[in-house]
Design an enzyme around this catalytic site. Structure first.
Site, PDB file in Angstrom:
ATOM      1  CG  HIS A 195      56.321 -19.011  49.758  1.00  0.00           C
ATOM      2  ND1 HIS A 195      55.949 -20.206  49.189  1.00  0.00           N
ATOM      3  CD2 HIS A 195      56.653 -18.188  48.724  1.00  0.00           C
ATOM      4  CE1 HIS A 195      56.047 -20.119  47.878  1.00  0.00           C
ATOM      5  NE2 HIS A 195      56.460 -18.904  47.562  1.00  0.00           N
ATOM      6  CG  ASP A 241      52.669 -17.344  43.444  1.00  0.00           C
ATOM      7  OD1 ASP A 241      52.731 -16.128  43.668  1.00  0.00           O
ATOM      8  OD2 ASP A 241      53.687 -18.054  43.284  1.00  0.00           O
ATOM      9  CG  HIS A 275      57.166 -19.757  43.404  1.00  0.00           C
ATOM     10  ND1 HIS A 275      57.060 -18.502  42.849  1.00  0.00           N
ATOM     11  CD2 HIS A 275      58.370 -20.246  43.025  1.00  0.00           C
ATOM     12  CE1 HIS A 275      58.161 -18.236  42.167  1.00  0.00           C
ATOM     13  NE2 HIS A 275      58.966 -19.273  42.250  1.00  0.00           N
ATOM     14  CG  ASP A 287      54.887 -15.985  40.703  1.00  0.00           C
ATOM     15  OD1 ASP A 287      53.713 -16.396  40.598  1.00  0.00           O
ATOM     16  OD2 ASP A 287      55.523 -16.055  41.768  1.00  0.00           O
TER      17      ASP A 287
END
Length: 308
Positions: free
Chosen positions: A126, A163, A165, A245
Site C-alpha cells: 500500500h 492479497d 486488498h 487475508d
C-alpha cells in the site's frame, strides 16, 4: 529444490498499538508454523537493512528521509494516518523488510537458491511513491524489482499480488514503466478503493476485482484468465505479494478462500516461473489478520514453494 526463508526478530519490534490488526503476533504465528520437521529443508537466514540508495530507486529521497527520521521513544507512537503508526522499532523493521526483498533478489538472481519467502513486517504493497498508508512504509515489491533491474540487469520483472486488498502502492510506483508488470486479484469494493479492471497503467497493469463472498473457484478462474498476460510478458523474475487475508476466516475482508487455494496459486506461479524465468520466485509477506488462518496459509504457500 532450494528455498530460503528470510526473517528477522527485529520485525517484532514494530508495534502499532494494542488491538491493531498488523501486530507482532502475525510474524510469530508464521514463524511458528514453519518451525516443524516438515520444513527442515528450508534454508534460513536474516536480512540486512535496505540502503537509502535501494529505497530511492522507488521513493523520492525526501520521502525516504522523512520516514526514517521518525524515531519515537520507546513506548511512544506517532500516527501517520488512521491505520499506519510508527513505534520505536518501526523504521528498522521497515528497512529490514525492504532489505529482505533486496537480499532475496540477489539470492535467486545469482542462482544460490531458486525461491525465497520473506517473512517480514511491515508489509509494503500500500505504500505509494510519496505516501505511507495501509500499514505500509516502503514499496518492498517494487524495491525488489528495481534492484533486479539495476544490479542484475533484468529487463522485465512481474509482480503478482493475491492479497485481498489492492496493492495501490505497488501500482502507483510502477504504473508508468512497461518494464514491470503488475497483476493483481482483490476484493472490490474494499480498502483502498482502487483495483478496477479499467486501471491498466501503460498496458502493464492487470487487475481482477472479485466481489465480496467470492470463493476459491472464482479466485482460481480469475487467475487462469491472468496467466496468459504474464506468460506473454516473459518475466525474468517473479515477485509475489503474498497476502493471506482473502482467507474465509480473515476479519478485514469477505472473500472465502482456504489454504488449498493459496497452495494452488503458489504452485501455478512456480510452474509459470519454471517456464519463463528459470524458476526464480521472490515471495514477500503482505496481509493476513486471523492468526490461525495466516499461519496455515503461509505454511501452505511455503510448502508449495518447496514442492513445486
Amino acid at each position: 529444490m532450494t528455498v530460503l526463508l528470510l526473517t528477522h526478530r527485529d520485525g517484532l519490534a514494530h508495534d502499532m498499538g494494542l488491538g491493531h490488526p498488523e501486530c507482532p503476533d502475525r510474524l510469530r504465528a508464521v514463524l511458528q508454523a514453519l518451525d516443524s520437521e516438515e520444513f527442515a529443508d528450508l534454508l534460513r537466514d536474516e536480512p540486512e537493512e535496505a540502503s537509502v540508495e535501494q529505497l530511492t530507486r522507488v521513493h523520492p529521497a525526501d520521502y525516504v528521509a522523512a520516514i526514517l527520521a521518525i524515531r519515537p521513544q520507546p513506548g511512544d507512537r506517532i500516527a501517520l494516518d488512521g491505520d499506519t503508526v510508527m513505534s520505536a522499532g518501526s523504521a528498522r523493521a521497515a528497512l529490514l523488510a525492504a532489505g529482505a526483498a533486496v537480499r532475496a533478489v540477489d539470492e535467486v538472481c545469482t542462482g544460490k537458491v531458486l525461491r525465497v519467502f520473506c517473512a517480514t513486517r511491515p508489509p509494503g504493497h500500500h505504500a505509494e511513491t510519496r505516501k505511507p498508508m495501509g500499514f505500509c512504509f516502503f514499496s518492498n515489491a517494487v524495491v525488489a524489482a528495481r534492484h533486479a533491474q539495476a544490479v542484475h540487469g533484468l529487463a522485465r520483472v512481474a509482480i503478482l499480488d493475491f492479497d485481498v486488498h489492492h496493492g495501490n502502492g505497488t501500482q502507483d510506483c510502477m504504473k508508468d514503466d512497461p518494464s514491470i508488470l503488475f497483476v493483481s486479484s482483490q476484493q472490490m469494493p474494499l480498502y483502498p478503493g482502487s483495483g478496477a479492471a479499467s486501471e491498466t497503467g501503460v498496458g502493464n497493469v492487470f487487475n481482477a476485482p472479485l466481489p465480496p463472498g467470492a470463493t476459491g473457484e472464482a479466485f482460481r478462474a480469475a487467475w487462469e484468465n491472468l496467466f496468459p498476460a504474464i506468460e506473454a510478458f516473459a518475466p525474468q523474475l517473479i515477485v509475489v505479494s503474498a497476502g493471506f487475508d482473502a482467507h474465509a476466516r480473515d476479519p478485514l475482508a469477505q472473500l472465502r478462500l482456504h489454504e488449498e487455494d493459496f497452495a494452488w496459486i503458489t504452485t501455478q506461479i512456480c510452474a509459470l516461473a519454471d517456464r519463463c524465468c528459470s524458476g526464480r520466485v521472490v515471495s514477500l509477506l503482505e496481509g493476513g489478520y486471523d492468526l490461525e488462518a495466516l499461519a496455515a496459509s503461509a505454511a501452505a504457500h511455503v510448502r508449495s514453494l518447496l514442492r513445486s
